[in-house]
Design an enzyme around this catalytic site. Structure first.
Site, PDB file in Angstrom:
ATOM      1  N   HIS A 108      -4.824  55.898  16.256  1.00 31.47           N
ATOM      2  CA  HIS A 108      -3.411  55.495  16.411  1.00 31.47           C
ATOM      3  C   HIS A 108      -3.205  54.120  15.809  1.00 31.47           C
ATOM      4  O   HIS A 108      -4.077  53.244  15.879  1.00 31.47           O
ATOM      5  CB  HIS A 108      -2.957  55.568  17.863  1.00 31.47           C
ATOM      6  N   ASP A 110      -0.407  52.241  16.506  1.00 33.64           N
ATOM      7  CA  ASP A 110       0.349  51.342  17.402  1.00 33.64           C
ATOM      8  C   ASP A 110      -0.601  50.522  18.272  1.00 33.64           C
ATOM      9  O   ASP A 110      -1.711  50.957  18.591  1.00 33.64           O
ATOM     10  CB  ASP A 110       1.319  52.145  18.280  1.00 33.64           C
ATOM     11  N   ASP A 141      -8.691  48.192  19.718  1.00 28.12           N
ATOM     12  CA  ASP A 141      -7.894  49.354  20.154  1.00 28.12           C
ATOM     13  C   ASP A 141      -6.714  49.543  19.223  1.00 28.12           C
ATOM     14  O   ASP A 141      -5.651  49.028  19.464  1.00 28.12           O
ATOM     15  CB  ASP A 141      -7.445  49.144  21.598  1.00 28.12           C
ATOM     16  N   GLU A 175       0.634  56.344  20.534  1.00 32.53           N
ATOM     17  CA  GLU A 175      -0.428  56.699  21.473  1.00 32.53           C
ATOM     18  C   GLU A 175      -0.303  55.900  22.760  1.00 32.53           C
ATOM     19  O   GLU A 175      -0.441  56.425  23.869  1.00 32.53           O
ATOM     20  CB  GLU A 175      -1.820  56.465  20.852  1.00 32.53           C
TER      21      GLU A 175
END
Lengths: 429, 429
Positions: A108, A110, A141, A175
Site C-alpha cells: 500500500h 498510503d 509501513d 490500506e
C-alpha cells in the site's frame, strides 16, 4: 549435490551480486517514496514514483481511479471516503511464459499521518539515512516493503530469469483506512494463485492475521448537578461497567483459542478500549459516555459472529443492572474493518517461502499469526487467494514518531522474495 | 394581643400593599436584567441596570473595578480571569440611624452561559413572562433573588420605615467562577453582623452550605498498538480503577456525616466525576486519561483537609497496583473553589428569618444544608459573618435550558425579607 542444487546456487550468486549492484538506486527510490507524503488523499505523488519505476521495468501498467460505484455493494466495503480522484491505484503485470503459478505482490502506498512533529527527531518526510537506517513516515509501513518487491522484480528482469507464472505487482491506496484500494483491485479482476504482502513483520512469516473491527459504544446516563449527584446517573461510571464487561468478554474469547501459532501471545484476540469521551463540566453528572475501540477477529472467525457475540455481551448488562435494561447501550460498527487471514502453515506457498528464507538467512523463520489485519484478508476471504504476510519493516515503529527501517532487511527480503518468485512462478499450476 | 403585635400587623399590611403596588415595576426590572446577557466578561450592562435602580433608591453607591492586585495573596483567591475592566462590582449603602445590627444583602450579577440555544423554547435572554413565570438565563440564578432584595429595600424606603443598622446591598461579579467579586467586596472592607444571599433555594433556608473544589487527575498508561495491547498499559482502564477508588473514598467520607441537617440527603458530600478524556484512536492503547470532577466539602471541613484526604486516597493506589507506585496519578486543584458555610441553625439570624417566613407563609420553613457552595462561604469563612442562603429561585432549573422563576416567589421572598430586615436591623448590636 544434484544438478538443481548447483544451478540454484549459481542463480543465487548472481542474484546476490545484482542486489549488491542495485543497493544504491533502491535506497534512492525509497528516499523519494518517503519524501512524498502520501497520507490519505495525497497518494498521487508517491504513486507516480512507483508508476515511473514500473514503466522503466517494462511492466504492463493498469492505472485507475477507484470508483465508489460497484464497490458499495460489496460486504467488505466500509469506507468514509467518496472522492478518490487523482489518487490512482496501480497494477503492473510481468507476464509469464505460461503454465506456472501466478503471484500477487501487494503493497500500500498510503501512510498514516505523522502525528506531533515535535516528537520527530528529523523531518517526518526526510528519508534521511543514518547508520544503515532510513528514517521517515512510511519507511517501515510499508514503502520499504514495496521497495523489496520492486528490487526483486528488477533483479529477475535484469538477470532475464524466465518465469512461467504471471507477477501482478499492486500499489494500492486506502490500506490504513480499511482496504478499499485492494478491494477495488480484486473486483477489477486481479486474482492469482498466491500473494505476498510485505507489511512490517520484522521478517517473521505470518500465514494468519488477526482481523479487526472498530466499535463505538454510546452509554447513557442522566444529567444532574454534581452537588446532588444522587439525582443523576453517571455515564462515566456506567462506562466503566461496560469496559469491565468487555474485559470479561475478551477473557472468555481468548480461553477458546487453541491454535499453536498463538502459544506465545498473551492476548491473541484483544478487545482494545482506544478512546473515551464523556462530560463537559466538572460539576455536572455526565449523561453520555462514548467509548471507541477495536476488537480483534480470529483468523477462523467471521466478523458477523464477533459482532453478535459482542452485542450479546452488552445486551446482557441489563440482567445485572436495570439501568442498562431501560437504557441499553448502543453499538455502532464504524470506520475501517480488516478481514482476518487464515492460511494453513503447511500450504505450499508457506513451504516455498520458508525454503527461500532459509537459503538466504541460514536459519529457520519465525512463523506467527499477526496481531493486526492487513489487506491480505480481502484477498484471501474475498478472492480465495492464499496470502502470506512477510516484510522487512519493523513492527514496533510502524505508525510511530521516528519511524525507520533497516536497509539491510530490505535487501535480505528482496533476495528471499527473488528466490521465492522463481520457485513459485515456475511451479506447475 | 400586645401592642407590638398590632404594630407589626399594621406594618405588615402596609408592606403587603406596597409590594402589590410594585409588582409590575419589579417584573419590568427583572426583565431588563435578564435581557442583558451578563455572562462572564459581559456583566456591565446588567450591572448598570442595578446601579440605576440603587441610585433611584437614594443609596450611597460604591462602584469599583476589581483589581487582581491585593486579591492574589488571599488564600481563597482562585481565579483564571485577569481583566475585570469595565465590569464593576457594586456596593450600595442604606445607612441606619445607629445602634442596630448591620446586614449584607448579596447577589451576583454574572450568569452561566446559555448552552445549546436549540434546547431553549424561547430566546435565552427574552425575559418572557408566561403564566406567572419569567423565562431566561439568570432569572432563577439569581437575578430573581436580587430583584427580591431591591424590592424589599424599595418598600422600606417608600414606607419610610426607620432602620438602626446599615444595609449593604452588593451586586457582584464572578460568583459562578469561584467568588472573586464577593472576595473583593470583603477585602474592600464591607463587613456586617449578618448576611442574606438569595440564591435559588426553592425558598428553603440554608444555614449551611456544601463547599466544593474542582480536581483534575492525570492517569498515565503506556501506548501500544491495540492488536498487541498486552505490550501497553491502558490509561482508561487505570482511570476506571481511580474512579472506583474515589467512589470508595466518597463512601468513607459520608459514613462520618452525623449532622441531622443531612438526614434526608443520600450523599451529603459527593465526589462527582464530571469529565473524562482519553485516547485518540480506536486501535491504540491510550497512554493518558484525564479525569475532572468536583469534590464536596462539608460545612465543618477545611479545603486543605479534603485535599489531603483525596490525595492520600490516590497515593494509596500504589499499594494494590505497582503500576500506580511507579506512575503515581497527578492531581491538580484547578478552577473555581467554593468555600463551605457552617452557621448554627439556632443563630439569631436564623430565628428571625424563620419568624418572618412563618408570618408570610403561615407554615414552617424547610431548613437544610445546601448541596452547593455560594459566595456565602467567603463571607463566613473569610469575614466571620453569619450567612444564610435563602431565595426565590428554583434550584432544579439553575444552569439549565429554559431557566425560569415563579414571580409569586419573588414577591413572597421580598415580603419575608422586608419583615426580616426591619426586625434584624432594629435589633440591638
Amino acid at each position: 549435490m544434484g544438478r538443481r542444487g548447483i544451478e540454484l546456487n549459481d542463480v543465487h550468486r548472481l542474484i546476490k551480486s545484482k542486489i549488491e549492484e542495485k543497493k544504491r538506486s533502491t535506497v534512492e527510490l525509497l528516499q523519494k517514496l518517503v519524501q512524498e507524503d502520501s497520507t490519505r488523499g495525497n497518494e498521487y505523488k508517491a504513486q507516480a514514483v512507483i508508476i515511473e519505476r514500473c514503466r522503466e521495468l517494462g511492466m504492463e501498467l493498469d492505472i485507475w481511479e477507484v470508483q465508489e460505484q460497484g464497490l458499495k455493494e460489496h460486504p467488505f466495503y466500509r469506507c468514509d471516503r467518496t472522492d478518490f480522484k487523482g489518487n490512482p491505484n496501480l497494477a503492473a503485470l510481468l507476464k509469464g511464459t505460461g503454465g506456472g503459478k501466478s503471484l500477487i505482490l501487494n503493497g500500500h502506498i498510503d501512510v498514516v499521518p505523522e502525528g506531533d512533529r515535535t516528537d520527530w527527531e528529523y523531518d517526518p518526510y526526510s528519508g534521511k539515512v543514518i547508520d544503515g537506517k532510513l528514517y521517515g513516515r512510511g519507511s517501515t509501513d510499508m514503502k520499504g516493503g514495496t521497495s523489496s518487491l520492486l528490487l526483486a522484480i528488477e533483479v529477475i528482469k535484469e538477470l532475464q530469469i524466465p518465469l512461467k507464472g504471471d507477477i501482478i505487482f499492486q500499489s494500492v491506496i486506502e490500506e490504513e483506512s480499511g482496504g478499499t484500494g485492494t478491494l477495488a483491485a480484486l473486483l477489477r479482476g486481479y486474482e492469482a494463485d498466491g500473494a505476498i504482502i510485505p507489511e512490517p513483520t520484522n521478517m517473521k512469516i505470518f500465514p494468519k492475521q488477526q482481523g479487526s473491527m472498530w466499535f463505538r459504544i454510546a452509554v447513557k446516563g442522566k444529567a444532574a448537578h454534581g452537588g446532588t449527584r444522587y439525582e443523576g446517573i453517571n455515564a462515566i461510571e456506567k462506562g466503566c461497567t461496560v469496559i469491565s464487561a468487555l474485559n470479561n468478554l475478551e477473557h472468555e474469547r481468548n480461553k477458546r483459542v487453541k491454535d499453536p501459532l498463538y502459544d506465545n501471545v498473551p492476548i491473541p484476540l484483544p478487545i482494545n478500549i482506544g478512546k473515551v469521551e464523556s462530560g463537559k463540566w466538572p460539576s455536572s453528572v455526565p449523561d453520555l459516555a462514548v467509548i471507541e475501540g477495536r476488537v480483534g477477529v480470529a483468523p477462523w472467525e467471521t466478523m458477523e459472529h464477533v459482532e453478535q457475540e459482542f452485542e450479546q455481551c452488552l445486551a446482557s448488562l441489563g440482567e445485572e443492572d436495570p439501568w442498562f435494561k431501560e437504557h441499553p447501550v448502543e453499538v455502532e460498527w464504524f470506520g475501517g474493518r480488516w478481514q482476518p487471514g487464515d492460511l494453513s502453515p503447511d500450504h505450499p506457498i508457506m513451504s516455498q517461502l520458508k525454503n527461500s528464507y532459509k537459503q538466504v538467512m541460514t536459519s529457520n523463520p519465525v512463523i506467527e499469526a499477526s496481531p493486526w489485519g492487513t489487506d491480505g484478508g480481502i484477498l484471501s476471504q474475498g478472492g480465495g487467494i492464499p496470502v502470506v504476510v512477510f516484510g522487512p519493516g519493523i513492527t514496533e515503529v510502524a505508525h510511530d514518531a521516528n519511524e525507520f527501517i533497516e536497509l539491510k532487511r530490505i535487501f535480505q527480503t528482496a533476495e528471499i522474495l527473488t528466490l521465492f518468485i522463481i520457485d513459485w512462478c515456475n511451479s506447475e499450476k
